[in-house]
Design an enzyme around this catalytic site. Structure first.
Site, short mmCIF file in Angstrom:
data_model
loop_
_atom_site.label_atom_id
_atom_site.label_comp_id
_atom_site.label_asym_id
_atom_site.label_seq_id
_atom_site.Cartn_x
_atom_site.Cartn_y
_atom_site.Cartn_z
N HIS A 6 1.27 -38.26 17.34
CA HIS A 6 1.56 -38.82 18.67
C HIS A 6 2.69 -39.84 18.51
O HIS A 6 2.48 -41.05 18.62
CB HIS A 6 0.31 -39.45 19.27
CG HIS A 6 0.33 -39.52 20.76
ND1 HIS A 6 1.13 -40.38 21.46
CD2 HIS A 6 -0.36 -38.81 21.71
CE1 HIS A 6 0.93 -40.24 22.75
NE2 HIS A 6 0.02 -39.28 22.94
N GLU A 11 4.53 -33.57 20.96
CA GLU A 11 3.30 -33.46 20.18
C GLU A 11 2.95 -31.98 19.92
O GLU A 11 2.35 -31.32 20.77
CB GLU A 11 2.15 -34.11 20.93
CG GLU A 11 2.43 -35.50 21.46
CD GLU A 11 1.46 -35.90 22.56
OE1 GLU A 11 0.25 -35.62 22.42
OE2 GLU A 11 1.91 -36.44 23.59
N HIS A 28 -7.97 -36.95 23.20
CA HIS A 28 -7.62 -37.24 21.81
C HIS A 28 -8.82 -37.55 20.91
O HIS A 28 -8.76 -38.42 20.04
CB HIS A 28 -6.61 -38.38 21.74
CG HIS A 28 -5.29 -38.08 22.38
ND1 HIS A 28 -4.74 -36.82 22.41
CD2 HIS A 28 -4.39 -38.90 23.03
CE1 HIS A 28 -3.57 -36.86 23.03
NE2 HIS A 28 -3.34 -38.11 23.42
N ASP A 64 3.84 -34.59 31.42
CA ASP A 64 2.70 -34.72 30.51
C ASP A 64 2.05 -33.34 30.49
O ASP A 64 0.93 -33.14 30.99
CB ASP A 64 1.72 -35.80 30.96
CG ASP A 64 0.80 -36.25 29.83
OD1 ASP A 64 0.82 -35.60 28.76
OD2 ASP A 64 0.07 -37.24 30.01
#
Length: 322
Positions: free
Chosen positions: A158, A282, A87, A216
């Site tokens: 996010h 996201e 990120h 994820d």
């Protein structure tokens, strides 16, 4: 911490310049927030699980925390397991105080300048994020950026959703318009080519419960940015709330909040945030795209415009908007 509220009377969003964060989201007639958030402002200063901010300049992971561009190698902040960049690094966009540029009853625009070399990235980046409440009950996020010198550019909201307001999200009904996903290694770095979702736990083409798999992963919506198109639908039968997510982005990172573990912090729901308390959806470029030339590009050339649009439209399963 400054809070800014925008609303059309049906949908109300509470935002903060810190990380250009969505701190609360309310639908008229529903007595809870639709997103996870901290009730104590100081918790946003730490916010190690990225509850609510815009992440970048490169959302997701860059393998080894390095990339090559224009014949030059860039070494980035290795803030994920001391090996990879996540990120945009430890001090990425999510941790920055964005400038308040414009504001009205139904919209707010934040701006951010990331200098050349910030967190190791090349290029000077100028970013704006515009949040708009549109009728009947949609929150639209538009992110635009220009670079002075070639850069990496891949921003994403996010936001963790729990349409039931409390409890876990394993019983939420999820649909994803994607027939491919990216398998990953133990460090959540893509292994290479996309794989078919057919016959796997990643197949959400037909609506089904999220379940307790530790997602994820990037779902491959397309091979490049495209006109805004439906990407996913999320529903809670407990609350009767539905969300339709459409986006221009080629990927949708789905994170089931597996590592949330905050028994002591004060939350919007009053209950502690633990594993599966929220589902992060996201829209973004594919992870580690800068090191995988076959993936949709996340390179922003000098003077080129980056534009990313995502729309989160809310309704009641019974057909009402609020």
């Amino acid at each position: 911490m400054q809070r800014i509220v925008i609303s059309n009377g049906i949908l109300t969003a509470t935002l903060s310049p810190l990380g250009a964060s969505l701190c609360d989201l309310r639908l008229d007639g529903v007595d809870h927030s639709l997103v996870l958030g901290w009730s104590e402002p100081q918790d946003y200063l730490q916010n190690d699980d990225y509850l609510g901010p815009i992440v970048g300049r490169c959302a997701n992971r860059i393998a080894g925390g390095c990339y090559r561009l224009g014949g030059q190698e860039y070494q980035l902040d290795q803030n994920f397991r001391d090996r990879h960049c996540l990120h945009g690094g430890e001090d990425g966009a999510a941790k920055q105080d964005w400038d308040l540029r414009q504001q009205s009853a139904t919209h707010v625009t934040f701006g951010l300048h990331l200098p050349d070399g910030h967190m190791g990235f090349g290029g000077e980046l100028f970013v704006e994020a515009r949040f708009t409440i549109e009728d009947p009950a949609a929150l639209v996020l538009e992110i635009e950026a220009r670079s002075k010198g070639a850069s990496i550019c891949n921003f994403a909201p996010h936001w963790y959703f729990n349409l039931s307001g409390a409890g876990d999200i394993t019983d939420h009904i999820l649909t994803i318009v994607a027939d491919r996903y990216l398998p990953v290694d133990d460090d959540l770095i893509p292994l290479g080519d996309p794989a078919e979702v057919s016959g796997t736990v990643f197949d959400f083409r037909t609506p089904r419960e999220v379940g307790n798999y530790p997602f994820d992963h990037n779902f491959c919506l397309s091979d490049q940015q495209r006109p805004e198109k439906l990407a996913a639908t999320l529903e809670s039968l407990r609350s009767g709330v539905r969300m339709d997510l459409s986006t221009t982005e080629p990927g949708l990172q789905v994170y089931s909040g597996t590592y949330l573990n905050h028994p002591g912090r004060k939350t919007l729901s009053g209950a502690p945030y633990m594993a599966w308390s929220g589902l992060a959806l996201e829209p973004q470029g594919w992870p580690d795209a800068v090191n995988n030339p076959a993936y949709p590009s996340v390179i922003l050339e000098h003077g080129q415009l980056y534009r990313n649009v995502s729309r989160f439209a809310f309704s009641r399963i019974d057909g009402q908007c609020g």
